[in-house]
Design an enzyme around this catalytic site. Structure first.
Site, short mmCIF file in Angstrom:
data_model
loop_
_atom_site.label_atom_id
_atom_site.label_comp_id
_atom_site.label_asym_id
_atom_site.label_seq_id
_atom_site.Cartn_x
_atom_site.Cartn_y
_atom_site.Cartn_z
N LYS A 90 6.83 -14.43 -2.65
CA LYS A 90 6.67 -15.85 -2.91
C LYS A 90 7.77 -16.41 -3.80
O LYS A 90 8.06 -17.60 -3.76
CB LYS A 90 5.29 -16.11 -3.49
C1 PLP Z 1 1.01 -14.18 -0.23
C2 PLP Z 1 1.19 -12.75 0.17
C3 PLP Z 1 1.01 -12.34 1.51
C4 PLP Z 1 0.56 -13.28 2.61
O1 PLP Z 1 1.55 -14.20 2.95
P1 PLP Z 1 1.19 -15.49 3.82
O2 PLP Z 1 2.42 -16.30 3.83
O3 PLP Z 1 0.06 -16.17 3.08
O4 PLP Z 1 0.77 -15.03 5.16
C5 PLP Z 1 1.26 -11.01 1.82
N1 PLP Z 1 1.63 -10.12 0.87
C6 PLP Z 1 1.78 -10.49 -0.42
C7 PLP Z 1 2.16 -9.45 -1.41
C8 PLP Z 1 1.59 -11.81 -0.82
O5 PLP Z 1 1.76 -12.16 -2.12
#
Ligand code: PLP
Length: 467
Positions: free
Chosen positions: A112
């Protein structure tokens, strides 16, 4: 670039407008009015670019009218300067034909950061030009809150208040949020569950006078700018493995469908992406949809991969809009019925179109722990539980055979020490710049599960900066 809502009833906006708006007023999600397209020679010309430059080139068409190429280039350079790896998104080969792309070298050790670090700068630039301020509020069960806090700490034009359920996030996740000492950040430990936190955020947005007074804004995963900022790493991986002259596949551990949607967008822009594998844990609504056109909501069950513990994938609406030929009335009809009945029904044609590209995969906790162990034995690689699901999905799917396949490594294994202990008997250390996380002072306020109390806390945090 102009943006339209998937439900067709919200104002058309430019990039700066959708950045600040987040969700459209009609309940829909903003999508580009038309998709930018790159030719094979355009892709070839991007081979070997440093990641920040590549990112600026890919994101630029989405921001045209709001940011010129030079400004965006400068912001991308700043956004990725603090990453802990010179390649920003390095590829690591696990076996013949299979790679992971490590998306966890940002400040909070999860993918993120790739989008959020840029978002913080984009917000400051847009708000600075307009002479405005906003208060960003959000609820988190883990990774989103810390990524937002790191991205906005010390930014001039935004205050951020993150609600987390008191005592229900992991120690690492909580400390990543509460040890950031910046005047514009507020952490509320709410006496309730994650759902209570989410309901409180929704209630704040629904409180029109409060929303207006504090200029509320959101940076959750439905914000278009986050999706746009996730497209470049798919391009980087594909180019490194031979695109545009060779097709690739991606395996993406998925929750809200934001990350894998960015991969789909790269394909829509002309990158030769042959297959997308959507990895799920026991919360497998997407796998069930892809296997049998059964998108039905179930209660969320906790798993070793908490960032994928979802009931509904909010970004799926953007794909749905494309699957029904960009028909906003049809999208609205399907989404409203889904809310009403808990079950989504798409036509056989739309479902088949999804299945031409997307493949589902599901792995329970025992399988996830097995995969972490297997990987560690086979190559010494340590994958966090989310990443392990992605890798397992890539290995399991015959559709990837003969295609270079990249599994997205979405978090650093040190973020999930309990799961790593269970799988391999130890947990890797935190990277050096976070090594003292457990000694740092924490700052948060315990707040009652009550709208008035939370609004008072948000106001107090915002007032620190506005006097
Ligand atoms: C947020 C997250 C996901 C999921 O990603 P999306 O974009 O919501 O599908 C997967 N793995 C980790 C470690 C995350 O922080």
């Amino acid at each position: 670039m102009r943006y339209i809502s998937t439900r067709g009833q919200a104002p058309v906006r430019d990039f700066a407008g959708v950045l600040l708006a987040g969700l459209a007023e009609d309940g829909g999600l903003y999508v580009p009015e038309s998709w930018p397209h790159f030719s094979a020679s355009d892709w070839r010309a991007m081979r070997g670019l440093p990641y920040p430059e590549l990112a600026a080139r890919i994101i630029q068409p989405f921001t045209s009218g709001s940011f010129d190429a030079e400004t965006l280039g400068g912001l991308c350079a700043r956004a990725y300067a603090g990453f802990g790896h010179p390649a920003i998104v390095p590829l690591v080969q696990l076996e013949t034909g299979l790679w992971v792309q490590e998306l966890f070298h940002g400040p909070t050790l999860a993918f993120k950061d790739l989008a959020m670090q840029l978002l913080g700068l984009l917000f400051d630039a847009v708000l600075g030009a307009r002479g405005e301020r906003v208060t960003i509020v959000g609820a988190t069960s883990g990774d989103t809150g810390s990524a937002a806090i790191e991205a906005f700490a010390g930014r001039e034009r935004a205050d951020v208040v993150i609600l987390h359920p008191r005592g229900r996030t992991s120690e690492v996740q909580r400390r990543q949020m509460t040890t950031v000492a910046a005047g514009n950040i507020g952490n509320a430990a709410v006496e309730g569950t994650f759902d209570d936190c989410q309901d409180l955020v929704k209630a704040m947005f629904a409180d029109a006078p409060f929303r207006k007074e504090l200029h509320l804004s959101a940076v959750n995963s439905i914000n278009w700018a986050r999706v746009a900022a996730q497209i470049p790493y798919y391009v980087a991986a594909a180019l490194a493995l031979g695109a545009p002259d060779r097709e690739v596949a991606f395996a993406v551990p998925t929750g809200n469908f934001g990350n894998v949607l960015a991969a789909w967008a790269a394909r829509r822009m002309g990158l030769p992406v042959a297959r997308l594998i959507v990895g799920s844990n026991r919360n497998d609504i997407l796998a069930r949809f892809l296997a049998g056109n059964d998108m039905s909501m179930r209660a969320v069950e906790p798993s070793l991969s908490p960032s994928m513990d979802i009931q509904v994938s909010s970004n799926f609406e953007r794909l749905l809009f494309e699957l029904v030929g960009r028909d906003p009335a049809e999208t609205t009809r399907i989404m409203l019925r889904f809310r009403e009945t808990g079950r989504m029904q798409v036509s056989d044609g739309a479902w088949q179109r999804a299945r031409q590209v997307f493949y589902g995969f599901r792995l329970d906790d025992a399988g996830t722990a097995d995969e972490i162990r297997r990987l560690h034995n086979a190559s010494g690689y340590l994958a966090d539980p989310h990443t392990a699901i992605g890798i397992a999905s890539a290995r399991a799917h015959p559709c990837t055979h003969g295609l270079p396949t990249v599994a997205m490594a979405t978090a650093h294994p040190a973020k999930f020490p309990a799961a790593m202990e269970r799988a391999v008997g130890f947990s890797p250390p935190l990277p050096p710049r976070l090594a003292d996380l457990h000694e740092r002072g924490e700052r948060f306020s315990v707040v009652a599960n009550d709208l008035e109390a939370v609004e008072a806390f948000v106001r107090a945090t915002a007032r620190r900066n506005t006097g």
